[in-house]
Motif scaffolding. Structure first.
Motif, mmCIF file in Angstrom:
data_model
loop_
_atom_site.group_PDB
_atom_site.id
_atom_site.type_symbol
_atom_site.label_atom_id
_atom_site.label_comp_id
_atom_site.label_asym_id
_atom_site.label_seq_id
_atom_site.Cartn_x
_atom_site.Cartn_y
_atom_site.Cartn_z
ATOM 1 N N PRO A 76 0.810 -1.047 0.031
ATOM 2 C CA PRO A 76 0.181 -0.031 -0.022
ATOM 3 C C PRO A 76 0.927 1.229 -0.147
ATOM 4 C CG PRO A 76 0.147 -0.869 2.302
ATOM 5 C CD PRO A 76 0.931 -1.845 1.313
ATOM 6 N N THR A 77 1.789 1.315 -0.992
ATOM 7 C CA THR A 77 2.859 2.452 -1.165
ATOM 8 C C THR A 77 2.494 3.400 -2.351
ATOM 9 O OG1 THR A 77 4.233 1.349 0.107
ATOM 10 C CG2 THR A 77 5.115 3.203 -1.000
ATOM 11 N N TRP A 78 2.523 4.681 -2.092
ATOM 12 C CA TRP A 78 2.432 5.550 -3.380
ATOM 13 C C TRP A 78 4.266 5.404 -3.842
ATOM 14 C CZ3 TRP A 78 -0.957 6.546 0.474
ATOM 15 C CH2 TRP A 78 -2.459 6.708 0.074
ATOM 16 N N VAL A 79 4.248 5.760 -5.166
ATOM 17 C CA VAL A 79 5.551 5.516 -5.867
ATOM 18 C C VAL A 79 5.724 6.756 -6.615
ATOM 19 C CG1 VAL A 79 7.110 4.339 -7.167
ATOM 20 C CG2 VAL A 79 5.589 3.296 -5.633
ATOM 21 N N VAL A 80 6.879 7.488 -6.327
ATOM 22 C CA VAL A 80 7.202 8.686 -7.036
ATOM 23 C C VAL A 80 8.451 8.294 -7.712
ATOM 24 C CG1 VAL A 80 7.749 11.145 -7.095
ATOM 25 C CG2 VAL A 80 5.852 10.305 -5.934
ATOM 26 N N PHE A 81 8.654 8.453 -9.009
ATOM 27 C CA PHE A 81 10.190 8.292 -9.504
ATOM 28 C C PHE A 81 10.739 9.470 -9.343
ATOM 29 C CE2 PHE A 81 7.980 4.621 -11.431
ATOM 30 C CZ PHE A 81 8.777 3.533 -11.198
ATOM 31 N N THR A 82 12.185 9.199 -9.139
ATOM 32 C CA THR A 82 12.980 10.417 -9.196
ATOM 33 C C THR A 82 14.022 10.024 -10.465
ATOM 34 O OG1 THR A 82 14.462 9.621 -7.675
ATOM 35 C CG2 THR A 82 12.769 10.991 -6.945
ATOM 36 N N THR A 83 14.371 10.903 -11.346
ATOM 37 C CA THR A 83 15.253 10.589 -12.379
ATOM 38 C C THR A 83 15.707 11.875 -13.215
ATOM 39 O OG1 THR A 83 15.411 9.624 -14.532
ATOM 40 C CG2 THR A 83 13.321 10.384 -14.066
ATOM 41 N N ALA A 84 16.810 11.899 -13.650
ATOM 42 C CA ALA A 84 17.426 12.880 -14.354
ATOM 43 C C ALA A 84 17.033 13.035 -15.840
ATOM 44 C CB ALA A 84 19.165 13.129 -14.157
ATOM 45 N N HIS A 85 16.341 11.878 -16.328
ATOM 46 C CA HIS A 85 16.086 11.720 -17.752
ATOM 47 C C HIS A 85 14.713 11.745 -18.017
ATOM 48 C CE1 HIS A 85 20.290 10.401 -18.113
ATOM 49 N NE2 HIS A 85 20.135 9.602 -17.146
ATOM 50 N N LEU A 86 14.304 12.809 -18.938
ATOM 51 C CA LEU A 86 12.832 13.044 -19.172
ATOM 52 C C LEU A 86 11.986 11.626 -19.865
ATOM 53 C CD1 LEU A 86 10.296 14.828 -19.046
ATOM 54 C CD2 LEU A 86 11.106 15.920 -21.214
ATOM 55 N N LEU A 101 9.835 13.008 -10.143
ATOM 56 C CA LEU A 101 10.466 14.413 -10.100
ATOM 57 C C LEU A 101 11.786 14.245 -10.712
ATOM 58 C CD1 LEU A 101 10.136 14.548 -5.965
ATOM 59 C CD2 LEU A 101 9.019 15.963 -7.553
ATOM 60 N N LEU A 102 11.862 15.453 -11.652
ATOM 61 C CA LEU A 102 13.308 15.591 -12.402
ATOM 62 C C LEU A 102 14.210 15.932 -11.117
ATOM 63 C CD1 LEU A 102 12.058 16.867 -15.816
ATOM 64 C CD2 LEU A 102 12.739 14.601 -15.316
ATOM 65 N N LYS A 103 15.374 15.250 -11.675
ATOM 66 C CA LYS A 103 16.636 15.830 -10.799
ATOM 67 C C LYS A 103 17.315 16.680 -11.496
ATOM 68 C CE LYS A 103 17.637 11.060 -8.774
ATOM 69 N NZ LYS A 103 18.633 10.054 -8.821
ATOM 70 N N PRO A 104 17.851 17.822 -10.864
ATOM 71 C CA PRO A 104 17.761 18.453 -9.606
ATOM 72 C C PRO A 104 16.422 18.546 -9.070
ATOM 73 C CG PRO A 104 18.718 20.047 -10.536
ATOM 74 C CD PRO A 104 18.493 18.719 -11.579
ATOM 75 N N VAL A 105 15.646 18.121 -8.048
ATOM 76 C CA VAL A 105 14.491 18.055 -7.631
ATOM 77 C C VAL A 105 14.198 19.744 -7.226
ATOM 78 C CG1 VAL A 105 12.832 17.598 -5.910
ATOM 79 C CG2 VAL A 105 14.416 15.813 -6.785
ATOM 80 N N GLN A 106 13.270 20.199 -7.702
ATOM 81 C CA GLN A 106 12.812 21.769 -7.478
ATOM 82 C C GLN A 106 11.934 21.516 -6.327
ATOM 83 O OE1 GLN A 106 14.174 24.100 -9.110
ATOM 84 N NE2 GLN A 106 15.479 22.372 -9.972
ATOM 85 N N SER A 107 11.821 22.467 -5.331
ATOM 86 C CA SER A 107 10.987 22.633 -4.223
ATOM 87 C C SER A 107 9.769 22.692 -4.289
ATOM 88 C CB SER A 107 11.713 23.888 -3.279
ATOM 89 O OG SER A 107 11.408 24.910 -4.191
ATOM 90 N N ASP A 108 9.211 23.450 -5.214
ATOM 91 C CA ASP A 108 7.880 23.494 -5.633
ATOM 92 C C ASP A 108 7.327 22.241 -6.145
ATOM 93 O OD1 ASP A 108 7.815 26.305 -5.118
ATOM 94 O OD2 ASP A 108 7.892 26.821 -7.267
ATOM 95 N N ASP A 109 8.084 21.592 -7.105
ATOM 96 C CA ASP A 109 7.713 19.971 -7.402
ATOM 97 C C ASP A 109 7.536 19.045 -6.407
ATOM 98 O OD1 ASP A 109 7.668 20.785 -10.170
ATOM 99 O OD2 ASP A 109 9.358 20.482 -10.545
ATOM 100 N N LEU A 110 8.461 19.202 -5.125
ATOM 101 C CA LEU A 110 8.338 18.168 -4.293
ATOM 102 C C LEU A 110 7.180 18.420 -3.330
ATOM 103 C CD1 LEU A 110 9.911 16.195 -2.506
ATOM 104 C CD2 LEU A 110 11.230 17.969 -1.394
ATOM 105 N N LYS A 111 6.882 19.958 -3.327
ATOM 106 C CA LYS A 111 5.667 20.147 -2.284
ATOM 107 C C LYS A 111 4.744 19.880 -2.976
ATOM 108 C CE LYS A 111 3.339 24.421 -0.674
ATOM 109 N NZ LYS A 111 3.442 25.828 -0.510
ATOM 110 N N ARG A 112 4.299 19.823 -4.399
ATOM 111 C CA ARG A 112 3.084 19.266 -4.949
ATOM 112 C C ARG A 112 2.950 18.024 -4.898
ATOM 113 N NH1 ARG A 112 3.529 16.895 -9.816
ATOM 114 N NH2 ARG A 112 5.611 17.825 -10.217
ATOM 115 N N ILE A 113 4.139 17.174 -4.881
ATOM 116 C CA ILE A 113 4.013 15.826 -5.032
ATOM 117 C C ILE A 113 3.552 15.533 -3.389
ATOM 118 C CG2 ILE A 113 5.167 13.567 -4.344
ATOM 119 C CD1 ILE A 113 4.546 14.342 -7.452
ATOM 120 N N ILE A 114 4.026 16.000 -2.305
ATOM 121 C CA ILE A 114 3.529 15.784 -0.988
ATOM 122 C C ILE A 114 2.333 16.008 -0.843
ATOM 123 C CG2 ILE A 114 4.000 16.411 1.487
ATOM 124 C CD1 ILE A 114 6.541 14.991 0.647
ATOM 125 N N GLU A 115 1.668 17.264 -1.367
ATOM 126 C CA GLU A 115 0.424 17.696 -1.028
ATOM 127 C C GLU A 115 -0.515 16.642 -1.876
ATOM 128 O OE1 GLU A 115 0.164 21.647 -2.360
ATOM 129 O OE2 GLU A 115 0.845 22.198 -0.642
#
Length: 236
Positions: A76-86, A101-115
């Motif tokens: 029961p886990t939500w998955v968010v991929f992190t990668t430098a490659h689109l 999330l595209l690396k380097p991770v942007q703070s606005d993108d991280l906030k959006r995912i958490i919410e």
């Protein structure tokens, strides 16, 4: 209640950077349960810790993030991929992932995912109050669909196609992960990265390739090799 968060990434500095951002800006919303640079060790911890949210690198040696997701279908886990490659990010979205999330991770993108994950978790709690039905948004409002009317769900990128009894078909603006998380595991099983089936609507199992299921509406659906043994246990 805080989200339990895990990170699996073969690059230690990527973990450290993401950890800093999570602790610095989201400490009120999350709790880090583990990090891992080895995907195999990380998979073991997933089964013991069962985090709410996993930040998962795509390109890792030995076991890629896409491969790892195939092995954690029942968690029961939500998955968010992190990668430098689109191109990896686009492929990741075609799986059961909640986003990328595209690396380097942007703070606005991280906030959006958490919410987003917080909202989905809250919706899951709310949805469980209506026994035997699942809420599905449509143009007019929210339709409550009885579990037993769902024959199978098919992933279509960020949408999901529900095939129902009575030859009804609904396209919902929800991911397959949403339905997998909110339908009872005793009745529904993910047989493939693109299909979630109602066990009560299986008519026949066909033994070839990875296997196929004939459903009550006559549709034939593929069974992934990773799911074959489990689906046989469920129907025999």
């Amino acid at each position: 209640m805080k989200l339990k968060v895990a990170i699996i990434d073969d690059e230690k500095h990527a973990i450290e950077t993401l950890l800093f951002d999570l602790k610095e800006y989201h400490s009120n919303d999350i709790e880090i349960v583990f990090t891992a640079t080895n995907p195999v060790e990380g998979l073991k911890k997933l089964h013991t810790e069962k985090p709410d949210l996993l930040f998962l690198d795509v390109d890792m040696p030995g076991l890629s993030g896409l491969d790892l997701v195939e092995l954690m279908q029942d968690l029961p886990t939500w998955v968010v991929f992190t990668t430098a490659h689109l191109e990896y990010a686009v492929k990741a979205v075609e799986t059961l992932a909640s986003g990328y999330l595209l690396k380097p991770v942007q703070s606005d993108d991280l906030k959006r995912i958490i919410e987003k994950v917080k909202a989905e978790k809250q919706n899951k709690k709310t949805n469980q109050t209506v026994s035997g039905k699942i809420p599905v948004p449509d143009a007019d409002g929210i339709e409550l669909i009885p579990w037993d009317e769902i024959i199978y769900c098919k992933s279509d990128s960020n949408y999901c196609e529900l095939n129902l009894t009575g030859e009804r078909r609904i396209v919902a603006s929800k991911t397959l992960k949403y339905f997998e998380s909110n339908l009872p595991v005793s009745q529904f099983y993910r047989i493939h990265k693109s299909y979630l089936v109602n066990l009560h609507h299986i008519k026949k199992y066909l033994k070839h390739d990875g296997g196929e299921l004939v459903m009550s509406n006559g549709k034939v659906l593929p069974v992934s090799r990773n799911s074959r043994d489990e689906i046989l246990k469920r129907i025999l």
